[in-house]
Write a protein that holds these residues in place. Structure first.
Motif, PDB file in Angstrom:
ATOM      1  N   GLN A  68      -0.204   1.934   4.058  1.00 42.22           N
ATOM      2  CA  GLN A  68      -1.639   2.198   4.083  1.00 42.22           C
ATOM      3  C   GLN A  68      -2.064   3.547   4.657  1.00 42.22           C
ATOM      4  N   THR A  69      -3.197   3.823   4.834  1.00 43.85           N
ATOM      5  CA  THR A  69      -3.558   5.204   5.151  1.00 43.85           C
ATOM      6  C   THR A  69      -4.056   4.903   6.828  1.00 43.85           C
ATOM      7  N   GLN A  70      -2.807   5.235   7.740  1.00 43.97           N
ATOM      8  CA  GLN A  70      -3.394   4.979   9.101  1.00 43.97           C
ATOM      9  C   GLN A  70      -3.390   6.290   9.695  1.00 43.97           C
ATOM     10  N   PRO A 117      -0.964  -5.530   5.834  1.00 48.41           N
ATOM     11  CA  PRO A 117      -1.478  -4.314   5.485  1.00 48.41           C
ATOM     12  C   PRO A 117      -0.791  -3.239   5.390  1.00 48.41           C
ATOM     13  N   ASP A 118       0.583  -3.007   5.754  1.00 47.11           N
ATOM     14  CA  ASP A 118       1.538  -2.105   5.424  1.00 47.11           C
ATOM     15  C   ASP A 118       2.462  -2.241   4.389  1.00 47.11           C
ATOM     16  N   ARG A 145      -0.437   8.358   2.703  1.00 46.59           N
ATOM     17  CA  ARG A 145      -0.133   7.085   3.265  1.00 46.59           C
ATOM     18  C   ARG A 145       1.164   7.111   3.789  1.00 46.59           C
TER      19      ARG A 145
END
Ligand code: FES
Length: 209
Positions: free
Chosen positions: A197-199, A171-172, A147
């Motif tokens: 987040q997992t981007q 979201p982050d 993440r």
């Protein structure tokens, strides 16, 4: 006439003795290697081990897109972001919205909890344990980090330490906060951490034109 009888001498031969020594050495080396592996894989630092509120003068915030400033007691980095200005530290990736404002980034790698550092010549955060890399705002450039880096809740205060603005949840984790002009102090609540987040890894995304 007396008869002489012979019996086998109990004990071990020299060859057996060497086998035992050899076998014991292998067991010892295996145990040491296993211990080292476990030590290497265990998190160095558990989330939630600490918590506290840090109120600091606004001039502790670094200039826009300058290298981040660490706070050891609070275990965070302060980064001042503006992806609309062309620069190496806070470059904008294709498809990203502009990123502007100040963030307080948790100093612990999202992979297995090592303390990472800022690598000035490479313009990014780098983790010494397994090589994860992050941009100035904490977004992953390279794994194995799963993440983006976590962020703490962040406040802008006036001269009476009244809250002028606070980071919004996004979201982050906590979004970057644009400091109002009347800001005299900033406050970071290290008891309020939001995970990143997992981007897509930034190494797989070209920079925006
Ligand atoms: S703890 Fe594994 S890359 Fe940071």
């Amino acid at each position: 006439m007396a008869t002489v009888t012979t019996t086998d001498t109990p004990g071990i031969s020299r060859r057996e003795f060497l086998y035992y020594i050899w076998g014991s050495s292998i067991v010892l080396i295996t145990l040491q290697a296993t211990g080292l592996l476990v030590w290497f894989l265990l998190p160095r630092f558990r989330e939630g081990e600490f918590g506290g509120t840090f109120t600091l003068p606004v001039d502790t915030v670094p200039p826009t897109n300058a290298p981040p400033i660490p706070n050891s007691a609070g275990r965070f980095w302060l980064s001042n972001l503006n992806s609309q200005e062309p620069n190496n530290l806070m470059y904008r990736a294709e498809g990203e919205e502009p990123i502007v404002g100040v963030v307080a980034i948790y100093k612990v790698c999202t992979h297995l909890g090592c303390i990472y550092d800022w690598n000035g010549p490479n313009d990014r955060f780098e983790c010494p344990c397994h090589g994860s890399k992050y941009r100035l705002d904490g977004r992953r450039i390279q794994d194995p980090a799963p993440r983006n880096l976590g962020r703490f809740k962040f406040y802008a205060l006036n001269e009476n330490e009244e809250v002028l603005a606070e980071s919004a949840s996004g979201p982050d984790g906590y979004e970057p906060l644009i400091l109002p002009p009347e800001t005299v102090y900033i406050r970071i609540d290290t008891g309020d951490l939001a995970n990143g987040q997992t981007q897509v890894l930034l190494e797989n995304v070209p920079p925006a034109n």
